[in-house]
Each structure stands twice: as structure tokens, then as C-alpha cells.
Design an enzyme around this catalytic site. Structure first.
Site, PDB file in Angstrom:
ATOM      1  N   GLU A  75     -75.254  13.989  30.354  1.00  0.00           N
ATOM      2  CA  GLU A  75     -75.444  13.900  29.338  1.00  0.00           C
ATOM      3  C   GLU A  75     -74.373  14.187  27.935  1.00  0.00           C
ATOM      4  O   GLU A  75     -75.130  15.064  27.414  1.00  0.00           O
ATOM      5  CB  GLU A  75     -76.196  12.489  28.689  1.00  0.00           C
ATOM      6  CG  GLU A  75     -77.108  11.468  30.446  1.00  0.00           C
ATOM      7  CD  GLU A  75     -77.422  10.670  29.729  1.00  0.00           C
ATOM      8  OE1 GLU A  75     -78.134  10.514  28.046  1.00  0.00           O
ATOM      9  OE2 GLU A  75     -78.339  10.120  30.424  1.00  0.00           O
ATOM     10  N   ASP A 102     -74.999  13.111  18.621  1.00  0.00           N
ATOM     11  CA  ASP A 102     -75.315  13.705  17.295  1.00  0.00           C
ATOM     12  C   ASP A 102     -75.657  12.698  16.644  1.00  0.00           C
ATOM     13  O   ASP A 102     -75.065  12.399  15.211  1.00  0.00           O
ATOM     14  CB  ASP A 102     -74.881  14.796  16.891  1.00  0.00           C
ATOM     15  CG  ASP A 102     -75.714  16.073  15.758  1.00  0.00           C
ATOM     16  OD1 ASP A 102     -76.439  15.485  15.618  1.00  0.00           O
ATOM     17  OD2 ASP A 102     -74.289  16.196  14.400  1.00  0.00           O
ATOM     18  N   CYS A 120     -68.339  25.605 -16.870  1.00  0.00           N
ATOM     19  CA  CYS A 120     -67.269  26.533 -18.245  1.00  0.00           C
ATOM     20  C   CYS A 120     -68.268  25.453 -19.437  1.00  0.00           C
ATOM     21  O   CYS A 120     -68.435  24.114 -19.238  1.00  0.00           O
ATOM     22  CB  CYS A 120     -65.967  25.348 -18.338  1.00  0.00           C
ATOM     23  SG  CYS A 120     -65.111  25.722 -19.789  1.00  0.00           S
ATOM     24  N   TYR A 143     -79.214   5.486  26.357  1.00  0.00           N
ATOM     25  CA  TYR A 143     -79.294   6.743  26.888  1.00  0.00           C
ATOM     26  C   TYR A 143     -80.485   6.878  27.544  1.00  0.00           C
ATOM     27  O   TYR A 143     -80.956   7.568  28.229  1.00  0.00           O
ATOM     28  CB  TYR A 143     -79.297   7.409  26.704  1.00  0.00           C
ATOM     29  CG  TYR A 143     -80.059   8.272  25.255  1.00  0.00           C
ATOM     30  CD1 TYR A 143     -81.235   8.424  25.668  1.00  0.00           C
ATOM     31  CD2 TYR A 143     -79.199   9.094  24.285  1.00  0.00           C
ATOM     32  CE1 TYR A 143     -82.818   8.973  23.861  1.00  0.00           C
ATOM     33  CE2 TYR A 143     -80.145   9.014  22.899  1.00  0.00           C
ATOM     34  CZ  TYR A 143     -82.200   9.474  22.857  1.00  0.00           C
ATOM     35  OH  TYR A 143     -82.569   9.311  22.087  1.00  0.00           O
ATOM     36  N   CYS A 151     -63.205  30.635 -17.756  1.00  0.00           N
ATOM     37  CA  CYS A 151     -62.498  29.187 -17.524  1.00  0.00           C
ATOM     38  C   CYS A 151     -61.276  29.145 -17.225  1.00  0.00           C
ATOM     39  O   CYS A 151     -59.799  29.546 -18.021  1.00  0.00           O
ATOM     40  CB  CYS A 151     -62.252  27.834 -18.458  1.00  0.00           C
ATOM     41  SG  CYS A 151     -62.047  25.959 -17.491  1.00  0.00           S
ATOM     42  N   CYS A 160     -62.693  21.607 -22.863  1.00  0.00           N
ATOM     43  CA  CYS A 160     -62.030  22.163 -21.812  1.00  0.00           C
ATOM     44  C   CYS A 160     -61.036  20.675 -21.588  1.00  0.00           C
ATOM     45  O   CYS A 160     -61.492  19.970 -21.068  1.00  0.00           O
ATOM     46  CB  CYS A 160     -62.579  22.969 -20.909  1.00  0.00           C
ATOM     47  SG  CYS A 160     -61.551  22.666 -19.471  1.00  0.00           S
ATOM     48  N   LYS A 207     -75.034  15.447  24.382  1.00  0.00           N
ATOM     49  CA  LYS A 207     -76.071  14.346  23.563  1.00  0.00           C
ATOM     50  C   LYS A 207     -74.876  14.481  22.406  1.00  0.00           C
ATOM     51  O   LYS A 207     -74.263  14.388  21.748  1.00  0.00           O
ATOM     52  CB  LYS A 207     -76.830  16.328  22.969  1.00  0.00           C
ATOM     53  CG  LYS A 207     -77.592  15.986  22.442  1.00  0.00           C
ATOM     54  CD  LYS A 207     -78.765  17.863  22.123  1.00  0.00           C
ATOM     55  CE  LYS A 207     -80.233  16.786  22.125  1.00  0.00           C
ATOM     56  NZ  LYS A 207     -79.794  17.267  20.103  1.00  0.00           N
ATOM     57  N   CYS A 226     -59.281  26.666 -19.852  1.00  0.00           N
ATOM     58  CA  CYS A 226     -59.213  26.781 -20.966  1.00  0.00           C
ATOM     59  C   CYS A 226     -59.746  28.424 -21.583  1.00  0.00           C
ATOM     60  O   CYS A 226     -59.128  28.401 -22.411  1.00  0.00           O
ATOM     61  CB  CYS A 226     -60.189  25.757 -21.717  1.00  0.00           C
ATOM     62  SG  CYS A 226     -61.993  26.373 -21.362  1.00  0.00           S
ATOM     63  N   LYS A 255     -77.657  23.081  24.093  1.00  0.00           N
ATOM     64  CA  LYS A 255     -77.304  23.113  22.055  1.00  0.00           C
ATOM     65  C   LYS A 255     -75.926  24.149  22.190  1.00  0.00           C
ATOM     66  O   LYS A 255     -76.202  25.325  22.686  1.00  0.00           O
ATOM     67  CB  LYS A 255     -78.450  23.579  21.447  1.00  0.00           C
ATOM     68  CG  LYS A 255     -79.901  22.456  20.734  1.00  0.00           C
ATOM     69  CD  LYS A 255     -78.865  21.528  20.221  1.00  0.00           C
ATOM     70  CE  LYS A 255     -79.978  20.969  19.827  1.00  0.00           C
ATOM     71  NZ  LYS A 255     -80.757  21.683  19.079  1.00  0.00           N
TER      72      LYS A 255
END
Ligand code: IVH
Length: 672
Positions: free
Chosen positions: A115, A119, A424, A224, A406, A429, A117, A409, A312
Site C-alpha cells: 500500500e 503522509d 532593517c 488501511y 537594507c 523604510c 504510505k 532604504c 521510506k
């Protein structure tokens, strides 16, 4: 047309099995036999009948999926049969070892049932005489949590089976990839934290206390396993799943039975390649000995069956060339790096940008421009750079210079001691100011309706505002100078801005966008200090006295008010006439029902006509949050009709039935 009660009962008795049958074909078999509209129409008919005769509502009617919010959290449940985990295999050798062990432990012929698996999250479903009575999480395998209310809110899980049988089935609740992407998109727009992957999203959803939230998030399930059912005379895993399907429980169709491990390995390779084209996440393949008698002979360890193993998958990775690193700025001034790369195919999509997370990570992984990098999808969705392929590094490459200014600015970027992020610190800014303004007007903050991102950008670009304080000094002409703003919408905007002036203090506090100060903290602070003046003078010590408020928030708040710019901004708000006091009404955003106004709790409410002060969907949400049940049609079961202008037949019907009706002003008065 209203049916007499006897007729209604008869009709309901037809409708429920019919709707159940369609749901079964749709969810369990993935083979709908009717159009959605047909289902919807019958569903509405049932809803209407139940509305007229509430005492005819059956517990397992499809209309009863979404129940009330749980006040106390989840109860514990103990699993009569423990929910075990599985041993893992990562390669061919592990699989062949498993095969050998299995064959050594029994003389019976071995067939494997394989089957996908899934998640997601393991759940146990208990049915009694065909009726769903309990849904639970795995927990530690012996004791899980009772999540029945959330389980019922999952459409794919039948409330009644096709047979009046008692059994326990186990499976995986998951969030389809598409639902996950949509959910995160919505959360991003709302400025909420994103879920890292569908699994986390499913887990968060199953463990939330409000089934309405669960219902909206479109979880799904694949069962399952059937927990021992001697009366059924089923003796193989594949038969047990066929049986579950036949009684209405959804199973994954990609299961197969093989007699050799080589065939199993082919299956694994096939699905490893096809993985990204599936509508749901899988993280491997589960291999189970098919025959129950053989399973018993092979036996168990304390933690897992010896007759099954989970292969896996390795995370899918791709190699590509990095050409640039882009830095973008968020509301709180954090700059985050994004890798710009040659497009590459990865787990089903073309990827050309990937997260580099933060500056520290760039240093740590020594990522350089023109490097070949390895990308992977976190939770198989969000691409990220995992490492550099050093063999491919150009000879003349130099370490990437982490920016010190930044990008917007040119202000100094600071690496605060306790964080990985670069920030920043210039509160002026432009990028930050813009993000801040978006936050300021948002629903849980000042809630200035109609002032969207596009308009805000224009206001800043045309220098009509420099900060959020300036919003309160806008004139009609200013607004009408913007694209797509006419006389009417300008007036509306001004009204919305004006209305926001009377917000209670916690909205303003939250709207300031002070780091770590979320809407909950803002509420606690406003409740405690009552006025802005007292808040801006509060010390860290004063603040940490508040139950539920930590050091980090207190520090951040005090730091914020230390800045001259902050003080100036607050003064600007005060001069514009904003309310600076805590108004102890119960906020509409309060999620905690026990604290919110009770006037709407449990009431069935119908909205009709044109509303001028609310968007219909927003009002609906507010009412639902307050515990109301908002339905589409008026019946005897309706408690209240809220009628805007031009309300038509629904208002007539309400009056005919003697149902209480309010106009918007009455509603507003009650909400306040
Ligand atoms: S069988 C006693 N089958 O994987 C065996 N598990 O590591 C019970 N899972 O906790 C598990 N898809 O949540 C089985 N087709 C599948 C599965 C599956 C996902 C999860 C399950 C379990 C974990 C085992």
C-alpha cells in the site's frame, strides 16, 4: 411548499440514505453517479425539512457534521488494541532482509499486500451498529485523544456505514496537496503563519477545537486497517480493505498483492517515480504480509508488527545553478534571502526560486553565486536549498557577501543576538512602512474596510501618506486622485477610516505592528492598562505582571516606545482624534466563545437583503464565531432574520412565520 410532519419524516428517511449513497460513491469509490448540483439540491431539501421540523433531525444526517466548538479540549481515549508503528526500510537490502525474516518465521506461503504510505495522521474510527461513535488520534499508541467532533466534520468519513456493523477501522487522515496550497495561500494573505507541509496542516486541523475550522479545510482519509473482526470471516489484508470499501469507508485504490519481493520492489520504484503526480503526499510504501494467519505466526515486537515494514522514500532532490540571491523585506523589517536559479524539474513542478531561509544559513552552507546547489521540497511543497555541490564550484568563486544595507532604504541591517534573521531597523523604510500599513488596516487590527494593498501602495507612492498616522489626515480629493477611486468609493473609504477612530485600544496596539505583540497580547495589555498613556509608560516589570504576557513581548513593547518615531506616531494618532482608551466591550474577533457575547450563541440566523455596513461573508463569519448557525433559508427553525435593504421573499416568509427580524442598526447595537 411545506410538508406535513408525517410526510416530512418519510421524505427525510428517503433523503438520508440517498445522500449517504451519493457520498459513498463520491468519496469511498471515487465514482460519483450524480452531478454535484443534484446532491446539493437534495441536501438543501433535507436542510429545509429539518429546519421546519427540528425534532426530526437524525444524529447521522449529513447536515449534522459540523458541531459546536469544544470548550474543554480533547478527552483521552485508550485504544483496546494498541496502535502500533512500523519498522522502516530505506533500501533494497533492508527489504530483502525483511523478506528473509518473514519467511523464516512461518512455513506458510507468503504473499505481500503493498500500500502507499500516506503522509498524514493515524486515526482510529469506531462504529457501533453502523454509526460513527468515536474518532481518535494515535497518541502514544495506547492512549490517544477523542477527536470525534473533528472526524465528523470530514466529509469523506461516513456517519453511517452501509451495514449496521460494529467495528474499528484505522487509517490516515491527510490534507490533499491542493487544499494545502489553498489554505496556505489564504493564510499568507491574512498574514498568518504558514503550515510547513500538508501533514502539519492536517495535524493542526485535527487538533483544533472548532469543527467549523475542520470542515472548511477539506481533510480526507484512507483507511488501511480493520481491527480484528472474527465474525466477518475475512482472512486477508486485501479482503479486509475491499470489505471496508464495500461498507462505505474510503481506502486507497493503489494497493496490490504480490508473491515476491522483486515485484514489490518494482511497485516501489514505480510509485517513487509517480509520487509527485498524486493528489496527496506519500512518504513511502507499506508492505504487509497478506494472510492473517501468517501474520499471527510471524508475530510482533513491543512496538511494531514483524509482518510489515514501511519503505521510506528518499526526499526528491535536484541540482541546478544559483545565479542570484534576492532579499525581500517583511513587515517587521526581516530580510529574507531567496535563491534565483536555472529552472529545474522537481517533484512535479518547475522550480526556479527556492528559500535560503536566512543569512546564517548562507554562511553555514557557504552558498556562493554560480554554485550548483541541491534543492528539495520541504514537505514536498516548498522548495529550499539543501546544500552546495562542491565538486561543481567554479574556481574563481568567492564567499557570498551578506548584505549590510537594507535592499530598499539602504539603512543598516542588524543581526539581533537572539535571532537568525537580518533586520532593517529603520522604521521609516518604505518597504516596511508599506507592510506595516497593510497590517494596520487589516481586519484584526484597525479593520479599515476597502483599503487594500493596491490603494495603500498608491498612497505611499504618490506621497499622500508617509506613515499610518497620515491615513487620518487624508481628504476626499486625495483619495479621488487614486486609480479606480470615484466619488462614492472615496466617501466610503473616508467613512471606514473615520469609523476606525473609535476602535478600542487593543486594535490600535495590535495595529502598530510591534514585534511579538499579537492580537491576544494587545488585548491583555489594553485590558490591564486601559489607556495608551499608561501603556507607553509601562516598564518591563509592569508588563510581565500580566498573566500570560512574557518577557519577550514586554521587552519588545518597551523598546518600541523608547523610539522617538513611535512616540511621534502615537501623538499623530491622538491629534487626529483616535480613541486611545480600552473600551471593555467584547471584541468580535474573540474566538473564545465562553467570553464572547451570548446573544447569538446557538441561534439559527438568516441574512437577507443588501447590507451596507458589513460584507455578507464577513458578517456571516462574525456570527458563526459568536456561535450562531447561519443558514440560507427561512423556516420555523430560524431564530432571527437580519434584513438589509431590498430584502425580498425571505423577509416576507420571516414575517409570515413570526420570526424575529432586525435591521442592520439593531444588529450593530447588539454587536457592540
Ligand atoms: S499500517 C500496525 N498502512 O505510517 C501497522 N500505516 O510508521 C499500522 N501509515 O502510524 C500501520 N499509510 O499512520 C499502515 N497504508 C498504510 C499507511 C500507514 C500511512 C502511517 C500510519 C502509521 C505509520 C507507521
Amino acid at each position: 411548499m411545506t410538508l406535513a410532519k408525517d410526510e416530512a419524516r418519510e421524505r427525510i428517511d428517503q433523503l438520508i440514505p440517498e445522500l449517504n449513497q451519493y457520498a459513498y460513491e463520491y468519496y469511498a469509490l471515487d465514482q460519483p453517479t450524480v452531478q454535484d448540483e443534484v446532491y446539493d439540491k437534495l441536501y438543501r431539501e433535507l436542510e429545509d425539512l429539518e429546519g421546519t421540523y427540528p425534532d426530526l433531525i437524525q444524529e447521522d444526517s449529513p447536515t449534522q457534521r459540523v458541531g459546536d466548538q469544544l470548550a474543554e479540549g480533547f478527552n483521552k481515549v485508550s485504544h483496546d488494541t494498541p496502535m502500533l508503528s512500523l519498522a522502516n526500510a530505506f533500501n533494497r537490502k533492508d527489504l530483502l532482509d525483511f523478506d528473509r525474516r518473514v519467511r523464516n518465521l512461518t512455513d506458510l506461503d507468503i504473499e505481500y499486500e503493498v500500500e502507499l504510505k500516506i503522509d498524514g495522521l493515524a486515526v482510529s474510527l469506531k462504529y457501533d451498529q453502523g454509526r460513527l461513535v468515536q474518532g481518535a488520534t494515535r497518541g502514544d499508541g495506547n492512549i490517544g485523544e477523542d477527536i470525534t467532533a473533528n472526524i465528523k466534520a470530514i466529509q469523506a468519513i461516513p456517519l453511517r456505514l452501509q451495514e449496521a456493523i460494529s467495528l474499528e477501522a484505522r487509517g490516515e487522515v491527510y490534507m490533499p496537496k491542493e487544499s494545502f496550497l489553498k489554505l496556505n495561500q489564504g493564510r499568507e494573505e491574512e498574514g498568518m503563519a504558514l503550515f510547513a507541509n500538508p501533514r502539519n496542516a492536517a495535524a493542526g486541523t485535527l487538533r483544533n477545537l472548532d469543527p467549523k475550522v475542520t470542515a472548511k479545510r477539506q481533510l480526507n482519509v484512507f483507511l488501511y486497517g480493520l481491527v480484528s473482526q472474527e465474525s466477518l470471516a475475512i482472512d486477508q489484508q486485501d479482503q479486509s480493505l475491499d470489505y471496508l470499501t464495500s461498507i462505505g469507508l474510503r481506502t486507497n485504490p493503489e494497493r496490490r498483492v504480490y508473491s515476491s519481493m522483486e515485484e514489490v520492489i518494482d511497485y516501489i520504484e514505480n510509485f517513487q517515480a509517480k509520487r509527485s503526480s498524486l493528489a496527496y503526499e506519500i512518504d513511502g510504501v507499506v508492505i504487509k504480509v497478506n494472510d492473517f494467519k501468517a501474520q499471527e505466526e510471524i508475530g510482533y515486537t513491543v512496538k511494531a508488527p514483524k509482518w510489515a515494514i514501511a519503505y521510506k522514500f528518499p526526499a526528491e532532490e535536484a541540482h541546478t545553478k544559483l545565479h542570484d540571491i534576492e532579499w525581500t523585506l517583511g513587515r517587521t523589517g526581516v530580510v529574507t534571502p531567496t535563491a534565483v536559479m536555472d529552472p529545474v524539474q522537481l517533484a512535479g513542478t518547475t522550480v526556479k526560486r527556492a528559500s535560503l531561509h536566512n543569512a546564517d544559513l548562507i554562511k553555514e552552507k557557504d552558498v556562493r553565486l554560480e554554485d550548483t546547489v541541491v534543492v528539495r521540497k520541504a514537505g514536498d511543497i516548498i522548495p529550499e536549498v539543501v546544500r552546495v555541490d562542491l565538486d561543481q564550484r567554479p574556481e574563481d568563486s568567492k564567499p557570498y557577501p551578506i548584505p549590510t544595507k537594507c535592499p530598499v532604504c539602504q539603512g543598516e541591517l542588524v543581526h539581533l543576538e537572539d535571532e537568525v534573521a537580518l533586520r532593517c531597523m529603520n522604521p521609516q523604510c518604505p518597504a516596511q512602512v508599506l507592510e506595516k500599513a497593510n497590517h494596520f488596516v487589516s481586519r484584526n487590527a484597525m479593520n479599515i474596510d476597502g483599503l487594500g494593498q493596491k490603494l495603500i501602495e498608491q498612497l505611499f507612492n504618490q506621497d499622500l501618506v508617509q506613515d499610518t498616522g497620515d491615513l487620518y489626515y487624508l481628504k476626499k480629493e486625495d483619495l479621488m486622485a487614486l486609480d479606480r477611486v470615484g466619488d462614492k468609493s472615496a466617501s466610503k473609504l473616508l467613512d471606514a477610516i473615520e469609523n476606525s477612530k473609535s476602535n478600542s485600544l487593543e486594535r490600535l496596539l495590535f495595529g502598530l505592528g510591534i514585534r511579538h505583540v499579537g492580537s491576544k497580547a494587545a488585548r491583555l495589555i489594553a485590558e490591564e492598562f486601559k489607556t495608551m498613556d499608561r501603556v507607553r509608560e509601562a516598564s518591563v516589570q509592569d508588563l510581565t505582571q500580566i498573566d500570560g504576557l512574557g518577557q519577550v513581548i514586554a521587552d519588545s513593547l518597551v523598546e518600541y516606545f523608547k523610539l522617538e518615531e513611535s512616540q511621534a506616531l502615537i501623538d499623530k494618532f491622538a491629534q487626529a482624534g483616535l480613541n486611545m482608551d480600552y473600551i471593555p466591550t467584547r471584541s468580535l474577533e474573540e474566538n473564545d466563545l465562553s467570553e464572547s457575547t451570548q446573544a447569538f450563541a446557538g441561534k439559527t440566523i438568516v441574512l437577507t437583503g443588501k447590507l451596507s455596513q458589513f460584507k455578507r461573508n464577513e458578517l456571516k463569519e462574525i456570527l458563526i464565531e459568536l456561535g450562531a448557525n447561519v443558514t440560507g433559508s427561512v423556516s420555523k427553525n430560524t431564530d432571527l432574520v437580519i434584513a438589509g435593504s431590498d430584502a425580498g421573499s425571505k423577509l416576507d416568509k420571516a414575517q409570515e412565520l413570526g420570526v424575529e427580524t432586525w435591521d442592520e442598526d439593531q444588529l450593530l447595537a447588539e454587536l457592540n
